[in-house]
Scaffold this active site. Structure first.
Site, PDB file in Angstrom:
ATOM      1  N   GLY A  67      45.876  37.261  34.602  1.00 14.79           N
ATOM      2  CA  GLY A  67      47.040  36.807  33.853  1.00 14.79           C
ATOM      3  C   GLY A  67      46.892  36.958  32.356  1.00 14.79           C
ATOM      4  CB  THR A  97      42.146  32.452  32.062  1.00 14.49           C
ATOM      5  OG1 THR A  97      40.996  33.282  32.062  1.00 14.49           O
ATOM      6  CG2 THR A  97      42.655  32.310  30.646  1.00 14.49           C
ATOM      7  NE  ARG A 161      38.749  35.341  28.701  1.00 16.52           N
ATOM      8  CZ  ARG A 161      38.213  36.023  29.717  1.00 16.52           C
ATOM      9  NH1 ARG A 161      38.996  36.470  30.694  1.00 16.52           N
ATOM     10  NH2 ARG A 161      36.915  36.251  29.756  1.00 16.52           N
ATOM     11  CG  HIS A 193      33.631  32.087  31.840  1.00 17.96           C
ATOM     12  ND1 HIS A 193      34.085  33.191  32.532  1.00 17.96           N
ATOM     13  CD2 HIS A 193      33.796  32.387  30.522  1.00 17.96           C
ATOM     14  CE1 HIS A 193      34.505  34.108  31.673  1.00 17.96           C
ATOM     15  NE2 HIS A 193      34.329  33.653  30.451  1.00 17.96           N
ATOM     16  CG  ASP A 283      34.372  36.633  38.416  1.00 21.03           C
ATOM     17  OD1 ASP A 283      34.881  35.522  38.645  1.00 21.03           O
ATOM     18  OD2 ASP A 283      34.610  37.273  37.375  1.00 21.03           O
ATOM     19  CB  SER A 287      41.279  39.453  35.484  1.00 24.44           C
ATOM     20  OG  SER A 287      40.818  38.467  34.575  1.00 24.44           O
TER      21      SER A 287
END
Length: 387
Positions: A67, A97, A161, A193, A283, A287
Site C-alpha cells: 500500500g 505499514t 514508515r 521491523h 515476509d 511488499s
C-alpha cells in the site's frame, strides 16, 4: 492412523532411517523397521525421502501488506495452498505499514481460517506503529486472553514508515508483552521491523541499557539489508539477542546491497554468532518496495512463502551447513524463540512434518495435525470454496 515407512528422518537432528506411526495428531511410535498389525491404517512408503519438521515461518502478512504506493499497491492475502506447497505448517501473521485499512480483526479471522484448514497459525497484536493498536484495547489482555496472539509487532524502527518510537515507548510495550507472556505461558515476543536508517538497532540497545528487560525479548527481522546491518546484528547477538533474516527479496533489492538470507547467515557465523540465535522468515505477502533518494516509492513486488525453503536449500546444496543445521533456521530455532511446541520431530509430539525429495531438494508432501495436506505433490487440503 498413518504409518510412514523408509524415511530419512531429521528431527532436525539426523536420526537415520526411521518409521513413524501417527495417531490422534501425534507421533505415537518411532522405530527402525516398525511393524504394526491389527489396525486399519494408511501406510506410506517414503522411499528414502527426507522427513523433516514442518517449517515455522515467524513473519507472514497473511492478510496482505503493501500500500505504500496507494491503494492499487495493496498486496493480496496468503493462499493456504502456497503455504502447503512451501512445506510450512506453522506461521505467525502480522500487520505491516497499514493498520488503518487492514485491521487486527481481519488478521484474527484469517488466522483462524488457516487453522481450520489444518495449519498452525498464530498472530501478533500491534503493527508498525506506536501506540499499539489492539483487539481488546489492552496489549496484555490480547496476549493473555486471545489464544492465537503470542506477541506484538512487527514494530518498525529505523524506518521512515514507522512512528519513530523512543526507548521509553518501546520499553513500555516490551514490558507489557513480557508480563503478559509470563502470565499466559506464551513468549510475549516483540517482533521488530528494522529499516534502512543508520540508527539500526540503537533504540533496542537503549532499552536494554536503561531497563531490566532482557535483550532476548526482542526479535529483529530484515537483518540482511546490508553488510553494515549484519555487523551491527552480530554485535547485538553477541549480547544475547536474536537475528532474523528475510528470505523474500528481488534482484533490484540485492543490487542495492541487501544479502540473501543464505549469505547473511554465513557472514553472521563468521562473525561469531551462534546458529541457535538465528532464523529465517519469508515476509510472505509483504511488499518488497524500492524507494528513491527522495523517499518516494518507485517499485514494488510481493514476498513469497516458498522462499523460506529455497534459501535453506541453497545452504544445503552448497554444503555450507549440514541438513540438520540448515533446517534449524526454519524449524527448531524460530519455534523456541516464539515459545511454540512445533519445529521438531519427537515421540508423543505433534505430527507436523514435510516430506522432501532429497534429489531435487523439493517439498513433495506435508502432514499437519496428523493429516495429509499434500501427498506426492498433490494438494489434498481444501477450503469451503474449493471444488
Amino acid at each position: 492412523m498413518l504409518l510412514i515407512k523408509n524415511a530419512q528422518v531429521f528431527a532436525p537432528q539426523a536420526l537415520g532411517n526411521v518409521d513413524l506411526l501417527i495417531a490422534g495428531g501425534k507421533i505415537v511410535a518411532m522405530e527402525k523397521q516398525l511393524n504394526v498389525s491389527g489396525f486399519k491404517l494408511d501406510e506410506y512408503d517414503a522411499a528414502g525421502q527426507w522427513l523433516v519438521p514442518g517449517f515455522v515461518d515467524s513473519l507472514v502478512h497473511i492478510t496482505g501488506g503493501g500500500g505504500e504506493g496507494g491503494f492499487a499497491t495493496r498486496t493480496p492475502e496468503l493462499n493456504a495452498v502456497d503455504a502447503i506447497k512451501a512445506g510450512v505448517t506453522t506461521m505467525v501473521g502480522v500487520l505491516g505499514t497499514d493498520a488503518t485499512c487492514r485491521s487486527l480483526g481481519e488478521l484474527f479471522g484469517k488466522t483462524q481460517a488457516l487453522n481450520a484448514i489444518g495449519l498452525h497459525c498464530y498472530m501478533h497484536s500491534g503493527s508498525y506503529q506506536l501506540p499499539v493498536q489492539t483487539l481488546t484495547g489492552d496489549l496484555r489482555k490480547d496476549i493473555m486472553l486471545i489464544e492465537p496472539v503470542i506477541g506484538v509487532g512487527e514494530i518498525a524502527i529505523a524506518d521512515h514508515r514507522g512512528s519513530q518510537p523512543s526507548w521509553r515507548e518501546l520499553a513500555r510495550v516490551a514490558s507489557d508483552a513480557r508480563v503478559a507472556g509470563m502470565l499466559s505461558g506464551k513468549s510475549g515476543v516483540v517482533s521488530v521491523h528494522v529499516g534502512e536508517d543508520e540508527s539500526a538497532l540503537d533504540v533496542l540497545h537503549e532499552v536494554v541499557a536503561n531497563t531490566a528487560l532482557p535483550i532476548s525479548q526482542f526479535y529483529p527481522t530484515h537483518m540482511g539489508r546490508s553488510d553494515s546491518l549484519i555487523a551491527k546484528g552480530a554485535a547485538f547477538a553477541r549480547l544475547g539477542g536474536y537475528l532474523d533474516f528475510t528470505t523474500s527479496t528481488t534482484d533490484d533489492i540485492l543490487a542495492m546491497g541487501e544479502r540473501r538470507a543464505s549469505e547473511s547467515v554465513q557472514i553472521a557465523l563468521e562473525k561469531g554468532v551462534p546458529l541457535s540465535q538465528m532464523t529465517f522468515s519469508s515476509d510472505a505477502q509483504g511488499s518488497l518496495p524500492h524507494f528513491n533518494a527522495a523517499g518516494q516509492l518507485d517499485g514494488l513486488e510481493v514476498g513469497g512463502i516458498g522462499s523460506l525453503w529455497e534459501e535453506v536449500a541453497r545452504l544445503i546444496e552448497a554444503k555450507v551447513l549440514s541438513v540438520s543445521d540448515a533446517l534449524k533456521l526454519i524449524t527448531e530455532n524460530p519455534a523456541r524463540i516464539l515459545g511454540l511446541a512445533q519445529g521438531k520431530i519427537s515421540l508423543n509430539g505433534g505430527a507436523d512434518f514435510a516430506i522432501i525429495d532429497s534429489e531435487r531438494l523439493a517439498v513433495s508432501g506435508l502432514v499437519s495435525r496428523g493429516k495429509w495436506l499434500m501427498r506426492d505433490s498433490k494438494i489434498l487440503a481444501k477450503s469451503m470454496f474449493d471444488r
